[in-house]
Motif scaffolding. Structure first.
Motif, PDB file in Angstrom:
ATOM      1  N   LYS A 140       0.684  -1.402   0.028  1.00 17.36           N
ATOM      2  CA  LYS A 140       0.028  -0.203  -0.113  1.00 17.36           C
ATOM      3  C   LYS A 140       0.850   1.325  -0.132  1.00 17.36           C
ATOM      4  O   LYS A 140       0.420   2.170  -0.694  1.00 17.36           O
ATOM      5  N   LEU A 141       1.906   1.141   0.898  1.00 17.13           N
ATOM      6  CA  LEU A 141       2.837   2.433   0.890  1.00 17.13           C
ATOM      7  C   LEU A 141       3.799   2.709  -0.430  1.00 17.13           C
ATOM      8  O   LEU A 141       3.896   3.819  -0.817  1.00 17.13           O
ATOM      9  N   ILE A 142       4.109   1.590  -0.978  1.00 21.79           N
ATOM     10  CA  ILE A 142       5.189   1.675  -2.031  1.00 21.79           C
ATOM     11  C   ILE A 142       4.802   0.594  -3.289  1.00 21.79           C
ATOM     12  O   ILE A 142       5.520  -0.275  -3.547  1.00 21.79           O
ATOM     13  N   PRO A 143       3.328   0.927  -3.707  1.00 16.74           N
ATOM     14  CA  PRO A 143       3.240  -0.146  -4.757  1.00 16.74           C
ATOM     15  C   PRO A 143       3.907  -0.035  -5.996  1.00 16.74           C
ATOM     16  O   PRO A 143       3.998  -0.997  -6.854  1.00 16.74           O
ATOM     17  N   GLN A 144       4.601   1.014  -6.197  1.00 15.46           N
ATOM     18  CA  GLN A 144       5.366   0.857  -7.452  1.00 15.46           C
ATOM     19  C   GLN A 144       6.646  -0.009  -7.332  1.00 15.46           C
ATOM     20  O   GLN A 144       7.370  -0.048  -8.251  1.00 15.46           O
ATOM     21  N   ILE A 145       6.944  -0.402  -6.238  1.00 14.02           N
ATOM     22  CA  ILE A 145       8.131  -1.315  -5.880  1.00 14.02           C
ATOM     23  C   ILE A 145       7.713  -2.559  -5.646  1.00 14.02           C
ATOM     24  O   ILE A 145       8.136  -3.768  -5.753  1.00 14.02           O
ATOM     25  N   ARG A 185      11.508   8.114   0.452  1.00 15.80           N
ATOM     26  CA  ARG A 185      10.625   9.334   0.157  1.00 15.80           C
ATOM     27  C   ARG A 185       9.024   9.041   0.221  1.00 15.80           C
ATOM     28  O   ARG A 185       8.062   9.797   0.932  1.00 15.80           O
ATOM     29  N   GLN A 186       8.516   8.003  -0.453  1.00 15.38           N
ATOM     30  CA  GLN A 186       7.114   7.570  -0.344  1.00 15.38           C
ATOM     31  C   GLN A 186       6.578   7.221   0.851  1.00 15.38           C
ATOM     32  O   GLN A 186       5.557   7.657   1.486  1.00 15.38           O
TER      33      GLN A 186
END
Length: 149
Positions: A32-37, A143-144
């Protein structure tokens, strides 16, 4: 030869809350916090105590699709834990071993999260670009994460 790199993130939440949310409940919170990773986290074995193994699945931004990590040590009072990669990533291809030591320290009403990643490269393999990429992804995640917590 072992090498390491560090990262620090300040979060605007109490240390105990960060430790619980970001590390004890990481299987729910990470994607949820860093879905791009991170695309998902699954508990493979255990109950979240030392010896437990979880699989972290990554998006194409990472150079590998997953890692499995074992929880080696956890101290709920000192808010720290240690993990080791047991499968996936570059284990066996470029590195012999990889560990992480995470400690969350109170800082007034906020907290400071310190990560120490240690790895041992396979003899003759240059991992400089891989470490650079890991630091870049860690910076994006930090950062995210910081903007969310």
């Amino acid at each position: 030869m072992s090498s390491s790199w560090t990262a620090e993130v300040e979060a605007k939440a109490p240390a105990a809350a960060i430790f619980k949310a970001a590390f004890l409940d990481w299987h729910n919170l990470g994607p949820k916090l860093i879905p791009q990773i991170i695309t998902g986290v699954t508990l493979i074995s255990g109950d979240g105590s030392p010896g437990s193994i979880r699989q972290i699945n990554f998006s194409p931004v990472m150079p590998f699709s997953f890692i499995k990590e074992r929880l080696d040590f956890i101290d709920h009072e000192k808010l720290e834990l240690k993990t080791s990669v047991v499968e996936g990533g570059d284990l066996g291809n470029k590195i012999e071993s990889a560990t992480s030591h995470i400690k969350v320290e109170p800082k007034g009403n906020s907290s400071n999260v310190k990560v120490l990643a240690t790895y041992k490269a396979i003899a003759g393999v240059d991992v400089a670009e891989d470490i650079k990429k890991a630091k870049e992804v860690s910076s994006i995640a930090s950062r995210q994460w910081k903007s969310t917590l």
